[in-house]
Design a protein around this motif. Structure first.
Motif, short mmCIF file in Angstrom:
data_model
loop_
_atom_site.label_atom_id
_atom_site.label_comp_id
_atom_site.label_asym_id
_atom_site.label_seq_id
_atom_site.Cartn_x
_atom_site.Cartn_y
_atom_site.Cartn_z
N ILE A 280 0.85 -1.19 0.00
CA ILE A 280 0.00 0.00 0.00
C ILE A 280 0.89 1.24 0.00
O ILE A 280 1.75 1.40 0.88
CB ILE A 280 -0.91 0.03 1.24
N ARG A 318 -8.88 -3.65 -0.51
CA ARG A 318 -9.34 -2.33 -0.96
C ARG A 318 -10.76 -2.05 -0.46
O ARG A 318 -11.09 -0.92 -0.10
CB ARG A 318 -9.29 -2.22 -2.48
N HIS A 327 -2.61 3.93 -3.37
CA HIS A 327 -2.98 2.74 -4.13
C HIS A 327 -2.48 1.49 -3.42
O HIS A 327 -1.48 1.52 -2.70
CB HIS A 327 -2.45 2.80 -5.57
N GLN A 345 -4.13 -1.26 -8.45
CA GLN A 345 -5.19 -0.32 -8.12
C GLN A 345 -5.93 0.11 -9.38
O GLN A 345 -5.32 0.55 -10.36
CB GLN A 345 -4.59 0.92 -7.43
#
Length: 374
Positions: A280, A318, A327, A345
């Motif tokens: 991330i 997500r 993302h 993403q």
């Protein structure tokens, strides 16, 4: 197919009658599974030019990364961006290749100081989806012709072309390393400490935090590199700067420092453990909040701008994170999960349209690693 030179590579792509699954060393199977005939670049191997005085090296795409690093080390030089070795995390074997490093735009903890692979890449040769050999950039640092296309190929995972040759700027080797360690910090305090260190004039080349280190306790790591006297001076100054954060020590044993940063670079804390692994990227100040929403075990790198998260198999991280400025990439999961979830993403519609247009331009038949970045 395993071409041994650029001509054979061009012929293989031009004559392809269906999708091609492009592989180098096979150590970084990140992305959605690709069905198609395997096209390996491992036969394209060898260092073609190395000029230590000019700080440049040129190698064919299938050259093992270890061979490139050994040649540089013999002249006390190095790749600036400290590429991650993903074999332990992904359970793969084989030898990482320099072309695979470029395809993935690989980097390690030093990215906060030196940038990623694309920031050191000064030239590429590649074969597009028509089988045409293209060259972009050059073999010396001052030659920046077409530099944007050089950057575009890095991180494209073979979807724009099959890289056949790469050129890099390199840096001198490192004389001394040390690591300033802060013990027992919360995630929020750790990010605050790392931000303060990175905002100082003391040239921190790595900033990481784990809530559970080797001994199970939180530890925050700040790496210093350079000449011995400079490293000692900066370590002392960092201790003064961060005194309010509590328990601080300095590790100077070079083998222990190197081992600690390899542990961070290769995310060894998640190796051999059940679960999916996500990477991330966020603003460092958002890192603690994202980690709390992710749940599970985490590792902070890049001062908190990169959060590695270990999650339950098959879960959609997500969806759990919701909207956030950044993302999330699914790095390790089963083939079923990688086929079901978007590995990268999802892009905003204008960016997705631009990316699709580029792929159509370079690969009009849609045969190069189709769908891998879905």
């Amino acid at each position: 197919m395993s071409p041994v030179d650029e001509r054979e590579l061009s012929e293989a792509v031009a004559g392809a009658e269906g999708p091609l699954r492009i592989v180098g060393g096979g150590t970084r199977p990140v992305g959605r599974p690709v069905s198609g005939e395997v096209l390996s670049t491992r036969g394209l191997s060898g260092i073609e030019l190395y000029e230590p005085g000019a700080l440049t090296i040129v190698a064919r795409a299938g050259t093992p990364l270890a061979e490139v690093e050994a040649a540089l080390a013999a002249e006390n030089q190095r790749l600036p961006f400290e590429p991650m070795d993903m074999r332990g995390l992904l359970g793969t074997r084989g030898e990482p290749t320099i072309g695979g490093v470029v395809a993935a735009n690989a980097a390690g903890p030093r990215r906060i100081q030196a940038g990623a692979c694309r920031d050191s890449l000064i030239g590429v040769r590649f074969v597009d989806g028509r089988g045409t050999v293209l060259k972009n950039g050059g073999r010396v640092m001052k030659n920046v012709t077409g530099y944007d296309l050089v950057k575009l190929l890095a991180g494209s995972y073979g979807t724009l072309g099959v890289v056949s040759e790469v050129s890099f700027k390199v840096l001198p080797g490192i004389e001394t390393r040390a690591c300033v360690l802060l013990n027992g910090l919360s995630n929020g305090d750790a990010v605050a400490a790392m931000a303060k260190a990175l905002g100082s004039p003391y040239e921190v080349s790595g900033a990481a935090h784990t809530p559970a280190g080797i001994d199970g306790h939180p530890v925050t790591m700040l790496r210093l590199e350079g000449f011995s006297d400079s490293v000692a001076y900066r370590a002392g100054k960092l201790k003064e700067l961060l005194a309010a954060f509590g328990d601080i020590s300095v590790e100077t044993d070079p083998e222990r420092v190197q081992a600690g940063w390899t542990w961070v670079r290769d995310v060894e804390t998640f190796q051999g453990r059940e679960g999916d692994v996500w990477r991330i990227s966020v603003k460092p100040s958002d890192g603690p909040g994202i980690a709390a929403r992710a749940g599970g075990d985490v590792l902070f790198d890049w001062g908190g701008g990169l959060v590695w998260a270990l999650t339950a198999p098959g879960s959609d991280l997500r969806a759990e994170l919701g909207d956030f400025a950044g993302h999330a990439t699914l790095i390790r999961a089963s083939e079923e999960t990688r086929a079901r979830l978007s590995v990268f993403q999802p892009e905003p519609a204008p960016v997705a349209a631009l990316a699709e247009g580029l792929r159509r331009q370079f690969d009009p038949k849609g045969i190069l690693n189709p769908g891998v970045m879905g």
